[in-house]
Design an enzyme around this catalytic site. Structure first.
Site, PDB file in Angstrom:
ATOM      1  N   CYS A  12       8.532  59.160 -34.028  1.00 18.64           N
ATOM      2  CA  CYS A  12       7.588  59.242 -32.908  1.00 18.64           C
ATOM      3  C   CYS A  12       7.207  57.815 -32.525  1.00 18.64           C
ATOM      4  CB  CYS A  12       6.392  60.137 -33.230  1.00 18.64           C
ATOM      5  SG  CYS A  12       5.222  59.476 -34.432  1.00 18.64           S
ATOM      6  N   ARG A  21       2.440  62.563 -35.163  1.00 18.71           N
ATOM      7  CA  ARG A  21       3.441  63.626 -35.090  1.00 18.71           C
ATOM      8  C   ARG A  21       4.527  63.537 -36.158  1.00 18.71           C
ATOM      9  NH1 ARG A  21       4.566  62.809 -28.808  1.00 18.71           N
ATOM     10  NH2 ARG A  21       4.075  60.708 -29.505  1.00 18.71           N
ATOM     11  N   ASP A  80       1.481  64.920 -27.661  1.00 16.31           N
ATOM     12  CA  ASP A  80       0.921  63.804 -28.432  1.00 16.31           C
ATOM     13  C   ASP A  80      -0.590  63.987 -28.578  1.00 16.31           C
ATOM     14  OD1 ASP A  80       0.274  61.423 -29.637  1.00 16.31           O
ATOM     15  OD2 ASP A  80       1.061  60.146 -28.045  1.00 16.31           O
TER      16      ASP A  80
END
Length: 195
Positions: A8, A14, A162
């Protein structure tokens, strides 16, 4: 044993959630995997975000996770590089074009619609050839540019949301989105899918 690398941005939300959850879920299913994560803009050694840590702890995942930048060594180590967004994947392909065939977004890797998969394969091949042409100082044809735009418009979004800077509920929603894709990933790996 398959080696999976999640990627990420900062490797604090994440990708570490995906890493911790996949490690636990694979162990529960008896699927031998090595799992790591990294970020395209990560600073080495940063702790995961408070909410990401809390979400993992709620799932009884207590791995000591710290951020790592995406490096050629990590890409070489991995059998499969799963990014959390298309832009992460494009960045990784630009930086490590020799490994483009093992780079996918998590959601596209577990996709099973044959038409979408054919479009993805064409898009990735076209994107890699355009980047190579640019790197060699060659002109990119209008036809190739137009085809890439057409494919991008047709392919559904495979980005994982996100939660950075958001509430714990937003982190939980992102974790649920990741978990759904991880179940499909484990089904694919268990069925002997490609890595």
């Amino acid at each position: 044993m398959k080696k999976i690398l999640f990627v990420c941005t900062g490797n604090t939300c994440r990708s570490p959630m995906a890493e911790g959850m996949l490690r636990k879920l694979a162990k529960q299913r008896g699927i031998p995997l090595e799992v790591r994560s990294a970020g395209v803009s990560a600073i080495d050694g940063m702790p995961v975000s408070h909410h990401a840590e809390s979400v993992l702890r709620d799932q009884d995942i207590r791995d000591e996770l710290v951020s790592k930048p995406l490096t050629s060594e990590l890409v070489e180590w991995a059998d499969l590089v799963l990014t959390l967004t298309q832009s992460h994947k494009q960045y990784a392909i630009r930086q490590f074009p020799h490994a483009a065939d093992k780079m996918h977004t998590l959601k596209e890797y577990v996709e099973n619609d044959s038409k979408v998969l054919a479009d993805l394969q064409e898009q990735d091949s076209l994107y890699a050839s355009i980047e190579l042409a640019r790197a060699l100082g060659q002109n990119v044809s209008d036809k190739d540019r137009e085809r890439l735009i057409e494919l991008r418009q047709r392919i559904p979004s495979f980005d994982i949301s996100d939660p950075f800077g958001g509430t714990k509920e937003e982190y939980e929603a992102t974790a649920a989105e990741i978990r759904t894709a991880l179940f499909r990933l484990l089904d694919k790996l268990n069925a002997g899918g490609p890595a």
